[in-house]
Enzyme design. Structure first.
Site, PDB file in Angstrom:
ATOM      1  N   GLU A 189      -6.585   4.726   7.923  1.00 47.45           N
ATOM      2  CA  GLU A 189      -6.372   6.154   7.636  1.00 47.45           C
ATOM      3  C   GLU A 189      -7.630   6.765   7.018  1.00 47.45           C
ATOM      4  O   GLU A 189      -7.950   7.930   7.269  1.00 47.45           O
ATOM      5  CB  GLU A 189      -5.133   6.324   6.733  1.00 47.45           C
ATOM      6  CG  GLU A 189      -3.856   6.063   7.527  1.00 47.45           C
ATOM      7  CD  GLU A 189      -2.699   5.477   6.749  1.00 47.45           C
ATOM      8  OE1 GLU A 189      -2.684   5.542   5.502  1.00 47.45           O
ATOM      9  OE2 GLU A 189      -1.793   4.924   7.400  1.00 47.45           O
ATOM     10  N   GLY A 217       3.031  -1.152   4.183  1.00 47.98           N
ATOM     11  CA  GLY A 217       3.106   0.273   3.866  1.00 47.98           C
ATOM     12  C   GLY A 217       4.533   0.673   3.533  1.00 47.98           C
ATOM     13  O   GLY A 217       5.041   0.409   2.447  1.00 47.98           O
ATOM     14  N   GLY A 218       5.218   1.272   4.512  1.00 45.52           N
ATOM     15  CA  GLY A 218       6.546   1.842   4.310  1.00 45.52           C
ATOM     16  C   GLY A 218       7.529   0.950   3.573  1.00 45.52           C
ATOM     17  O   GLY A 218       8.218   1.398   2.651  1.00 45.52           O
ATOM     18  N   HIS A 247      -9.386   1.314   4.980  1.00 41.16           N
ATOM     19  CA  HIS A 247      -8.094   1.459   5.659  1.00 41.16           C
ATOM     20  C   HIS A 247      -8.263   2.378   6.874  1.00 41.16           C
ATOM     21  O   HIS A 247      -9.057   3.326   6.831  1.00 41.16           O
ATOM     22  CB  HIS A 247      -7.050   2.038   4.694  1.00 41.16           C
ATOM     23  CG  HIS A 247      -5.664   1.966   5.251  1.00 41.16           C
ATOM     24  ND1 HIS A 247      -5.189   2.889   6.153  1.00 41.16           N
ATOM     25  CD2 HIS A 247      -4.670   1.059   5.082  1.00 41.16           C
ATOM     26  CE1 HIS A 247      -3.949   2.553   6.501  1.00 41.16           C
ATOM     27  NE2 HIS A 247      -3.619   1.440   5.859  1.00 41.16           N
ATOM     28  N   GLY A 284       3.036   2.099  10.770  1.00 40.77           N
ATOM     29  CA  GLY A 284       4.028   3.165  10.614  1.00 40.77           C
ATOM     30  C   GLY A 284       4.785   3.497  11.891  1.00 40.77           C
ATOM     31  O   GLY A 284       5.461   4.512  11.972  1.00 40.77           O
ATOM     32  N   ASN A 325       0.871  -1.174   0.000  1.00 37.99           N
ATOM     33  CA  ASN A 325       0.000   0.000   0.000  1.00 37.99           C
ATOM     34  C   ASN A 325       0.905   1.220   0.000  1.00 37.99           C
ATOM     35  O   ASN A 325       1.502   1.544   1.012  1.00 37.99           O
ATOM     36  CB  ASN A 325      -0.892  -0.023   1.254  1.00 37.99           C
ATOM     37  CG  ASN A 325      -1.705   1.247   1.400  1.00 37.99           C
ATOM     38  OD1 ASN A 325      -1.769   2.068   0.482  1.00 37.99           O
ATOM     39  ND2 ASN A 325      -2.332   1.416   2.560  1.00 37.99           N
ATOM     40  N   TRP A 326       0.995   1.839  -1.158  1.00 38.87           N
ATOM     41  CA  TRP A 326       1.923   2.959  -1.300  1.00 38.87           C
ATOM     42  C   TRP A 326       1.413   4.245  -0.654  1.00 38.87           C
ATOM     43  O   TRP A 326       2.150   5.224  -0.577  1.00 38.87           O
ATOM     44  CB  TRP A 326       2.235   3.187  -2.784  1.00 38.87           C
ATOM     45  CG  TRP A 326       3.263   2.233  -3.327  1.00 38.87           C
ATOM     46  CD1 TRP A 326       3.936   1.259  -2.631  1.00 38.87           C
ATOM     47  CD2 TRP A 326       3.754   2.187  -4.671  1.00 38.87           C
ATOM     48  NE1 TRP A 326       4.812   0.617  -3.466  1.00 38.87           N
ATOM     49  CE2 TRP A 326       4.716   1.168  -4.720  1.00 38.87           C
ATOM     50  CE3 TRP A 326       3.451   2.910  -5.836  1.00 38.87           C
ATOM     51  CZ2 TRP A 326       5.396   0.856  -5.900  1.00 38.87           C
ATOM     52  CZ3 TRP A 326       4.124   2.594  -7.006  1.00 38.87           C
ATOM     53  CH2 TRP A 326       5.090   1.575  -7.028  1.00 38.87           C
ATOM     54  N   LYS A 327       0.136   4.269  -0.275  1.00 39.10           N
ATOM     55  CA  LYS A 327      -0.439   5.487   0.315  1.00 39.10           C
ATOM     56  C   LYS A 327      -0.149   6.677  -0.620  1.00 39.10           C
ATOM     57  O   LYS A 327      -0.154   6.493  -1.838  1.00 39.10           O
ATOM     58  CB  LYS A 327       0.090   5.682   1.741  1.00 39.10           C
ATOM     59  CG  LYS A 327      -0.117   4.407   2.573  1.00 39.10           C
ATOM     60  CD  LYS A 327       0.172   4.543   4.034  1.00 39.10           C
ATOM     61  CE  LYS A 327      -0.059   3.202   4.716  1.00 39.10           C
ATOM     62  NZ  LYS A 327       0.113   3.261   6.176  1.00 39.10           N
ATOM     63  N   GLU A 353      -5.081  -4.940  10.498  1.00 36.99           N
ATOM     64  CA  GLU A 353      -4.029  -3.960  10.740  1.00 36.99           C
ATOM     65  C   GLU A 353      -4.285  -3.253  12.072  1.00 36.99           C
ATOM     66  O   GLU A 353      -5.088  -2.299  12.122  1.00 36.99           O
ATOM     67  CB  GLU A 353      -4.002  -2.912   9.614  1.00 36.99           C
ATOM     68  CG  GLU A 353      -3.715  -3.492   8.248  1.00 36.99           C
ATOM     69  CD  GLU A 353      -3.140  -2.445   7.300  1.00 36.99           C
ATOM     70  OE1 GLU A 353      -2.035  -2.677   6.792  1.00 36.99           O
ATOM     71  OE2 GLU A 353      -3.780  -1.396   7.083  1.00 36.99           O
ATOM     72  N   SER A 380       3.773  -2.295  10.159  1.00 36.34           N
ATOM     73  CA  SER A 380       5.237  -2.368  10.328  1.00 36.34           C
ATOM     74  C   SER A 380       5.832  -3.715   9.905  1.00 36.34           C
ATOM     75  O   SER A 380       6.782  -4.196  10.518  1.00 36.34           O
ATOM     76  CB  SER A 380       5.629  -2.029  11.769  1.00 36.34           C
ATOM     77  OG  SER A 380       5.277  -0.692  12.075  1.00 36.34           O
TER      78      SER A 380
HETATM   79  P1  13P Z   1       3.335   0.259   7.565  1.00 35.65           P
HETATM   80  O1  13P Z   1       3.791  -1.026   6.947  1.00 35.65           O
HETATM   81  O2  13P Z   1       4.094   1.444   7.086  1.00 35.65           O
HETATM   82  O3  13P Z   1       3.241   0.158   9.055  1.00 35.65           O
HETATM   83  O4  13P Z   1       1.823   0.515   7.036  1.00 35.65           O
HETATM   84  C1  13P Z   1       0.890  -0.502   7.152  1.00 35.65           C
HETATM   85  C2  13P Z   1      -0.324  -0.130   6.406  1.00 35.65           C
HETATM   86  O5  13P Z   1      -1.062   0.769   6.779  1.00 35.65           O
HETATM   87  C3  13P Z   1      -0.618  -0.843   5.156  1.00 35.65           C
HETATM   88  O6  13P Z   1      -1.905  -0.598   4.719  1.00 35.65           O
END
Ligand code: 13P
Length: 247
Positions: A95, A232-233, A93, A171, A9-11, A165, A211
């Site tokens: 967010e 994510g990251g 998600h 993050g 997930n590149w956000k 999640e 993470s």
């Molecule tokens: P991180 O891997 O950066 O913690 O993000 C997880 C995430 O929100 C994937 O959707």
């Protein structure tokens, strides 16, 4: 047998140029992987990525709206995502829930529309730190799962991916431990079994997210209930993401 699915997930990261450069690399590096690999890129990059003619890497979006078309400034429809080459779409998600105030009812409408249109939803669920500390984790994720999947038919459920999640692990570098995540995911699967039946629930792939890194992914993938990761990251960099895919 559930095929493992690892999704990035590149956000809100990467221009079209950056996105195509990384996906080109990834397509070569994971060509022989038995894991299903998905990149959920920003809307602006999707059609350029699709034009690369990908064989291995599948494309997903990070959100969509439930209406077919109309006066919804800033929104994107399921048909538009299919047209841009998407097979998956992340819905609900944390967010989106926290920053953009999406609730279970709205997310459910999106899930139903995605399935009707032929997109595979990745439905995200997860508790806050406060809810975890209050011992409410399973109650929260079961409720999000049950409400998110309301009205999904038995024929459609195998198309759904669920991502557990925990919000406090996103993050932050903090992760749930493998056993704990496995237990919460078992509760999510049980909720699906109550909505459908154990056999159908057994076909649903459930990912862990929060993470995930090359160094901790195996702890999650070794668990019997965990079928993949939503990253994510660490999905922003080809080397790290390949390290996760090759767990
Ligand atoms: P991180 O891997 O950066 O913690 O993000 C997880 C995430 O929100 C994937 O959707």
């Amino acid at each position: 047998m559930r095929t493992p699915i690892i999704a990035g997930n590149w956000k809100m990261h990467k221009t079209i140029g950056e996105a195509t450069e990384m996906v080109r690399k990834l397509e070569e590096l994971v060509a022989d992987s038995s894991v299903e690999v998905v990149i959920c890129a920003p809307f602006t990059s999707l059609s350029s990525l699709s034009a690369l003619g990908l064989n291995k890497v599948k494309l997903g979006a990070q959100n969509m709206f439930f209406a077919d078309q109309g006066a919804y400034t800033g929104e994107i429809s399921a048909a538009m995502l299919l047209d841009a080459g998407c097979e998956y779409v992340i819905l609900g998600h944390s967010e989106r829930r926290e920053i953009f105030k999406e609730d279970d009812e709205l997310i459910n409408k999106k899930v139903l529309k995605a399935l009707e249109a032929g997109l595979k939803p990745i439905l995200c669920v997860g508790e806050t730190l406060k809810q975890r500390k209050a011992g409410e984790t399973e109650k929260v994720v079961v409720e999000q799962t049950t409400k998110g999947l309301a009205g999904v038919s038995p024929e459609q459920i195998s198309q759904v991916v669920i991502a557990y999640e925990p919000i406090w692990a996103i993050g932050t570098g903090e992760t749930s431990d493998g056993n704990d995540a496995n237990q919460v995911i078992a509760a999510i699967r049980q909720a699906a079994a109550e909505l459908f039946n154990p056999e159908l629930a057994g076909q649903v792939r459930i990912q862990y997210g929060g993470s995930v890194k090359p160094g901790n992914v195996k702890e999650f993938m070794d668990q019997p209930e965990i079928d993949g990761a939503l990253v994510g990251g660490a999905s922003l960099n080809a080397e790290d993401f390949v390290g996760i895919i090759n767990y």
